[in-house]
Design an enzyme around this catalytic site. Structure first.
Site, PDB file in Angstrom:
ATOM      1  N   LYS A 185       0.855  -1.184   0.000  1.00  0.00           N
ATOM      2  CA  LYS A 185       0.000   0.000   0.000  1.00  0.00           C
ATOM      3  C   LYS A 185       0.890   1.232   0.000  1.00  0.00           C
ATOM      4  O   LYS A 185       1.478   1.615   1.015  1.00  0.00           O
ATOM      5  CB  LYS A 185      -0.913   0.060   1.214  1.00  0.00           C
ATOM      6  CG  LYS A 185      -1.995   1.155   1.071  1.00  0.00           C
ATOM      7  CD  LYS A 185      -2.399   1.785   2.384  1.00  0.00           C
ATOM      8  CE  LYS A 185      -1.491   2.893   2.841  1.00  0.00           C
ATOM      9  NZ  LYS A 185      -1.546   4.128   1.996  1.00  0.00           N
ATOM     10  N   GLU A 237      10.574   1.439  10.101  1.00  0.00           N
ATOM     11  CA  GLU A 237      11.562   2.513   9.966  1.00  0.00           C
ATOM     12  C   GLU A 237      10.800   3.819  10.159  1.00  0.00           C
ATOM     13  O   GLU A 237       9.951   4.182   9.342  1.00  0.00           O
ATOM     14  CB  GLU A 237      12.263   2.503   8.610  1.00  0.00           C
ATOM     15  CG  GLU A 237      13.377   3.541   8.574  1.00  0.00           C
ATOM     16  CD  GLU A 237      14.176   3.552   7.283  1.00  0.00           C
ATOM     17  OE1 GLU A 237      15.137   4.342   7.204  1.00  0.00           O
ATOM     18  OE2 GLU A 237      13.833   2.806   6.358  1.00  0.00           O
ATOM     19  N   CYS A 283      13.753  11.059   6.323  1.00  0.00           N
ATOM     20  CA  CYS A 283      13.816  10.567   7.696  1.00  0.00           C
ATOM     21  C   CYS A 283      15.233  10.596   8.256  1.00  0.00           C
ATOM     22  O   CYS A 283      15.413  10.729   9.466  1.00  0.00           O
ATOM     23  CB  CYS A 283      13.228   9.162   7.786  1.00  0.00           C
ATOM     24  SG  CYS A 283      13.993   7.959   6.693  1.00  0.00           S
ATOM     25  N   GLU A 342      10.708  16.123  15.034  1.00  0.00           N
ATOM     26  CA  GLU A 342      11.030  16.004  13.611  1.00  0.00           C
ATOM     27  C   GLU A 342      10.206  17.021  12.819  1.00  0.00           C
ATOM     28  O   GLU A 342       8.985  16.946  12.777  1.00  0.00           O
ATOM     29  CB  GLU A 342      10.735  14.580  13.121  1.00  0.00           C
ATOM     30  CG  GLU A 342      11.159  14.339  11.693  1.00  0.00           C
ATOM     31  CD  GLU A 342      10.962  12.886  11.277  1.00  0.00           C
ATOM     32  OE1 GLU A 342      11.837  12.342  10.593  1.00  0.00           O
ATOM     33  OE2 GLU A 342       9.931  12.298  11.638  1.00  0.00           O
TER      34      GLU A 342
END
Length: 499
Positions: free
Chosen positions: A188, A263, A297, A395
């Site tokens: 997906k 992750e 990331c 983040e």
């Protein structure tokens, strides 16, 4: 679309996609769709099918039947390698098409997309080699009457959920290793960037991958992604995305105790010592925060620089930031492209405002780029940051760099590790002992010395702490999608228990 022109043209109308299950395209039919606007141009570029939970159930059933048939799980590594090599060739044959749609949906520069497509093809070639290198172990130390064999076998049906920032490259960091292991897959992609994943399904089919081994069900995270993490017919889920959503995936996996590979987010430190080549380090730091407009990331978003050179280093950064080429993602000269969505654009600007409110000094950037269409943000340097500030801890996922100073190596290590994340880190110094001594103590899964955001599929990727679970790529990445089985073989006549 003329690959040789300075700037590629936009599509006259959005490209329409169904979804791909059982080796064939399935038409949208009466299902709802979503039109994706190019982040760099604000024009419709793709129309994606929003699949239903029934579609997911069907795809999982197809993947299970295919796995159990052993048409893929039961063949040799050499046969799997042949398909993966053909897939790599298929990627290269359609590289310009893939890069074009990748750029249109993500807003990243076309030059970056082209490099990622080429890099992805190389990962499939590595996966082909990995398929032929799989092996177990034997134990000849159990005595004359017992012999042991340890085998590795595919985990089964894998649910693969990929993000919007590197839709094709992250796909390539997962699929070849799952296929090398012998698994079947239901993927997906992000609903914002589904095109290249759907094209890859066609490439794999054309490469000879048996029907039902790789299936793509497009749709939203709350609908299809959540259902995938809960699905009792899926043996393992691989999720790449935010830590918050990863936590939900981990909790949802408890239903059938499926394996989970995650992750997740990062707030990666770039530690710059005074003895580093400062010009090289500044260039690396600028690349690390501007790559994919900071929507990465492993972006080096926390600069931890030795205080004695902080002022000099700041000047180098401001100068380099001013020379980063921002513009049309379809122009091959562009270095920094668009922000993926209006909501994310506002989120980034909100963090910049928050930094100023907390006492950070705006050294450069801090605002949107004036443009007729699309969303772009100037590379931003926040100086005089302390490690307790929100901009140093959370983040941001944009081209925003938080600069913190240190005086001793111990302080630098403490600052680097004082964060919930542990995905990546870089150290810049001309002293090899210092470099290795520092990097070995920093809590991060993917690290670099005197460089950043580079490497190949030979090395594993993944994070410490709240940056994830498990490892992808390298031989570690194949083993991630396998189960280990111990086989005990009796030799000679049995000593009867019942006399």
């Amino acid at each position: 679309m003329d690959a040789k022109s300075p700037t590629l043209s936009l599509p006259a109308q959005p490209r329409e996609f169904g979804f791909h299950v059982g080796g064939r395209w399935i038409a949208t039919g009466s299902r709802e769709t979503m039109v994706r606007l190019s982040p760099g141009h604000d024009v419709p570029v793709t129309r994606i099918t929003l699949c239903t939970r029934k579609d997911l159930d069907n795809a999982v059933a197809v993947a299970r039947k295919t796995f159990d048939s052993r048409v893929w799980s039961g063949i040799s590594g050499a046969e799997r390698a042949t398909v993966l090599l053909k897939a790599a060739a298929g990627i290269r044959a359609r590289a310009e098409e893939l890069a074009y749609w990748e750029t249109l949906e993500t807003g990243k520069p076309i030059s970056q997309s082209r490099a990622e497509i080429e890099g992805a093809a190389g990962i499939y070639e590595y996966g082909a080699g990995a398929a032929r290198c799989l092996h177990g172990d034997s134990f000849n130390n159990l005595g004359d009457k017992l012999f042991g064999i340890v085998t590795r076998e595919p985990v089964g049906v894998v649910g693969l959920i990929t993000p919007w920032n590197f839709p094709f490259f992250i796909l390539a960091e997962r699929i070849p290793f799952m296929l090398a292991a012998g698994c079947t897959i239901v993927a997906k992609p992000s609903e914002m960037t589904s095109a290249t994943t759907l094209i890859m399904a066609e490439i794999l089919t054309d490469a000879g991958l048996p029907e039902g081994v790789f299936n793509v069900v497009s749709g939203t995270g709350p609908e299809i992604g959540q259902a995938m993490t809960e699905h009792m017919g899926i043996d393992q889920v691989s999720f790449t995305g935010s830590t918050a959503v990863g936590r939900h995936a981990l909790l949802a996996s408890a239903g059938n105790f499926k394996k989970v590979g995650l992750e997740l987010g990062g707030k990666s430190p770039q530690v710059v010592f005074a003895d580093a080549n400062l010009d090289d380090a500044a260039d690396g730091v600028v690349f690390g925060i501007c790559h994919n407009a900071g929507q990465c990331c492993v972006s080096g978003s926390r600069l931890i620089v030795e205080k004695s050179v902080a002022a000099e280093f700041e000047k180098l950064l401001v100068d380099k930031f001013a020379r980063v080429r921002i513009g049309d993602p379809l122009d091959p000269r562009t270095q920094l492209g668009a922000i993926v969505s209006a909501a994310h654009n506002e989120k980034i600007l909100g963090y910049i405002r928050k930094g100023s409110e907390e006492g950070a000094r705006l050294a450069c950037g801090g605002e949107s780029v004036a443009s007729k269409a699309g969303r772009f943000i100037h590379p931003t340097l926040l100086a005089d940051v302390t490690n307790h500030m929100v901009v140093a801890r959370e983040e941001i996922f944009g081209p925003v760099l938080a600069m913190i100073t240190f005086e001793t190596r111990e302080e630098a290590i403490e600052l680097a590790n004082d964060n919930a994340y542990g995905l990546a880190a870089s150290v810049w110094t001309s002293d090899l002992d210092k470099a290795l001594g520092t990097i070995r103590r920093i809590q991060a899964g993917r690290t670099w010395i005197n460089t950043t955001i580079t490497g190949g599929p030979e090395m594993p990727i993944g994070g410490f702490k709240q940056s994830g679970i498990g490892r992808d790529t390298g031989m570690y990445g194949v083993e991630e999608y396998m189960e280990v089985k111990s086989i005990h073989i009796a030799l000679g006549a049995r000593d009867h228990w019942v006399s």
